[in-house]
Enzyme design. Structure first.
Site, PDB file in Angstrom:
ATOM      1  CG  ASP A 148      82.377  24.276  -8.797  1.00  0.00           C
ATOM      2  OD1 ASP A 148      82.642  23.980  -9.966  1.00  0.00           O
ATOM      3  OD2 ASP A 148      81.651  25.236  -8.479  1.00  0.00           O
ATOM      4  CG  ASP A 203      78.231  27.750 -14.194  1.00  0.00           C
ATOM      5  OD1 ASP A 203      78.684  26.587 -14.182  1.00  0.00           O
ATOM      6  OD2 ASP A 203      78.446  28.591 -13.301  1.00  0.00           O
TER       7      ASP A 203
HETATM    8  C1  GLA Z   1      80.606  27.131 -10.582  1.00  0.00           C
HETATM    9  C2  GLA Z   1      79.543  26.048 -10.752  1.00  0.00           C
HETATM   10  C3  GLA Z   1      78.184  26.633 -10.431  1.00  0.00           C
HETATM   11  C4  GLA Z   1      78.168  27.164  -9.000  1.00  0.00           C
HETATM   12  C5  GLA Z   1      79.298  28.185  -8.809  1.00  0.00           C
HETATM   13  C6  GLA Z   1      79.471  28.572  -7.352  1.00  0.00           C
HETATM   14  O1  GLA Z   1      80.454  28.137 -11.511  1.00  0.00           O
HETATM   15  O2  GLA Z   1      79.571  25.520 -12.043  1.00  0.00           O
HETATM   16  O3  GLA Z   1      77.168  25.668 -10.600  1.00  0.00           O
HETATM   17  O4  GLA Z   1      78.313  26.108  -8.110  1.00  0.00           O
HETATM   18  O5  GLA Z   1      80.543  27.678  -9.265  1.00  0.00           O
HETATM   19  O6  GLA Z   1      80.491  29.483  -7.146  1.00  0.00           O
END
Ligand code: GLA
Length: 392
Positions: A148, A203
């Protein structure tokens, strides 16, 4: 001086030799399940083992799903040697035990970390510990790493992900490397030699608007994807409750057209028959997993009526007619014209003649009976029709 140059060349050779990703992985987009969309931080050994069991018993494994991935929140601290430590309450037997269990089911195991100082949920992350963590992952039997981009301050994205790529390579276990940088630094332009997939957007959430907005951000990215290096429009929300069955069919069809990684994000232990039949529609999945590895292009854009086209191996192709409006649409479709059309990345492929093909409806599981090349097709609101041109 000459000696110095020779030494420099030798050093460069060895560094250069280690600077690569495992390139025989993810020849088709990875398929699996990830904990985040449904469970967030509420992960545990029991949950993950249950999902692995359900992946097998539900028919998901037979349909091609393979990786079981724990997302954020499995990790809790670092020990006195700076080794990453799993939450003992939630993972009492440790991560290797879990990986072994998943492998015993004939599945593969994935884990999550982050290029910054802390993960997005504030857990210890990889910055400064890349080589050490890669060795832990290799020792545990990790097959897939999602990495990430939270808490990265002024870090450079390409160099940060390159460090982790090199660390994984040095750990000597083939691990699919999934970059989760949300498209912030256009990873499609530079990540092909670093990872096997890269997120292209922020997301997804479990809503029609979120899904359709992500789709609209994929339309210029087709040329960057191919075997071993995929655009990732984020994980699936199919079955999580925020969309209708028709909308989930649309979501799944579009992701397969896009040659997207297919990471289910729902409760596999309690799937409705509708959810299961969407996620395991083998004819739709075959588009995603087609070995040519072409991502669909937006071939005709009439706003809320679009035609996406995906070239397939053996001179076949698929089209997806998308009605993103709130009304039913009846559209005149010229299958002869569609047969002849070629997407931008495939100008060198042969124009197809409709008479050599059967046009198959991949949700109805039926061949169309075409009296003429053009015919009227009804498309429900927020719905798709997906056709494959199958050689006779
Ligand atoms: C980010 C990523 C998500 C998930 C969260 C976890 O937002 O884009 O897909 O992995 O972190 O905290």
């Amino acid at each position: 001086m000459k000696k110095l140059i020779v030494i420099a060349a030798v050093i460069f050779f060895f560094l250069g030799a280690s600077a690569q990703k495992y390139d025989q992985l993810a020849k088709t987009p990875p398929m699996g399940w990830n904990s985040w969309n449904k469970y967030g931080c509420n992960v545990s050994e029991t949950l993950i083992m249950g999902m692995a069991d359900a992946m097998v018993s539900s028919g998901m494994k037979d349909a091609g799903y393979e990786y079981v991935v724990i997302d954020d929140c499995w990790q809790i601290s670092r020990d006195e040697n700076e080794e990453i430590v799993a939450d003992k309450d939630r993972f009492p037997h440790g991560i290797k035990y879990l990986a072994d269990y998943i492998h015993s089911k004939g599945l593969k195991f994935g884990i999550y970390s982050c290029a910054g100082t802390l993960t997005c949920a504030g857990r210890p992350a990889g910055r400064g510990h890349e080589y050490q963590d890669a060795l832990s992952y290799a020792r545990w039997g990790v097959d897939y790493l999602k990495y990430d981009w939270c808490n990265t301050g002024t870090q450079n994205a390409k160099s940060s992900y390159t460090i982790m790529r090199d660390a994984l390579y040095a750990a000597k276990r083939p691990i699919v490397f999934s970059l989760c940088e949300w498209g912030s630094n256009k990873p499609w332009e530079w990540a092909g030699e670093i990872g096997h997939l890269w997120r292209t957007t922020g997301d997804i959430s479990d809503s029609w608007n979120s899904m359709i907005s992500i789709l609209s951000q994929q339309k210029d990215l087709a040329k960057f994807a191919g075997p071993g290096h995929w655009n990732d429009p984020d994980m699936l929300e199919v079955g999580n409750g925020g969309m209708t069955t028709e909308e989930y069919k649309t979501h799944f069809s579009l992701w397969c057209m896009l040659a997207a990684p297919l990471l289910a994000g729902n409760d596999l232990q309690n799937m409705s028959p509708e959810t299961k039949s969407i996620l395991t529609n083998k004819e739709i999945i075959a588009l995603d997993q087609d070995i040519l590895g072409k991502q669909a292009e937006l071939w005709r854009n009439n706003g809320d009526y679009q035609i996406w086209m995906k070239m397939l191996a053996k001179d076949e192709k698929a089209v997806c007619l998308l009605n993103s409006s709130d009304e039913k649409k009846t559209v005149l479709v010229d299958f002869g014209l569609i047969a002849q059309a070629r997407t931008e990345g495939a100008e060198d492929s042969k124009p197809l003649k409709l008479e050599n093909f059967t046009v198959r409806d991949l949700w109805e599981h039926k061949d169309l009976v075409l009296k003429e090349s053009s015919t009227y097709i009804d498309i429900l609101p927020h719905s798709v029709k997906v056709y494959r041109f199958v050689k006779k």
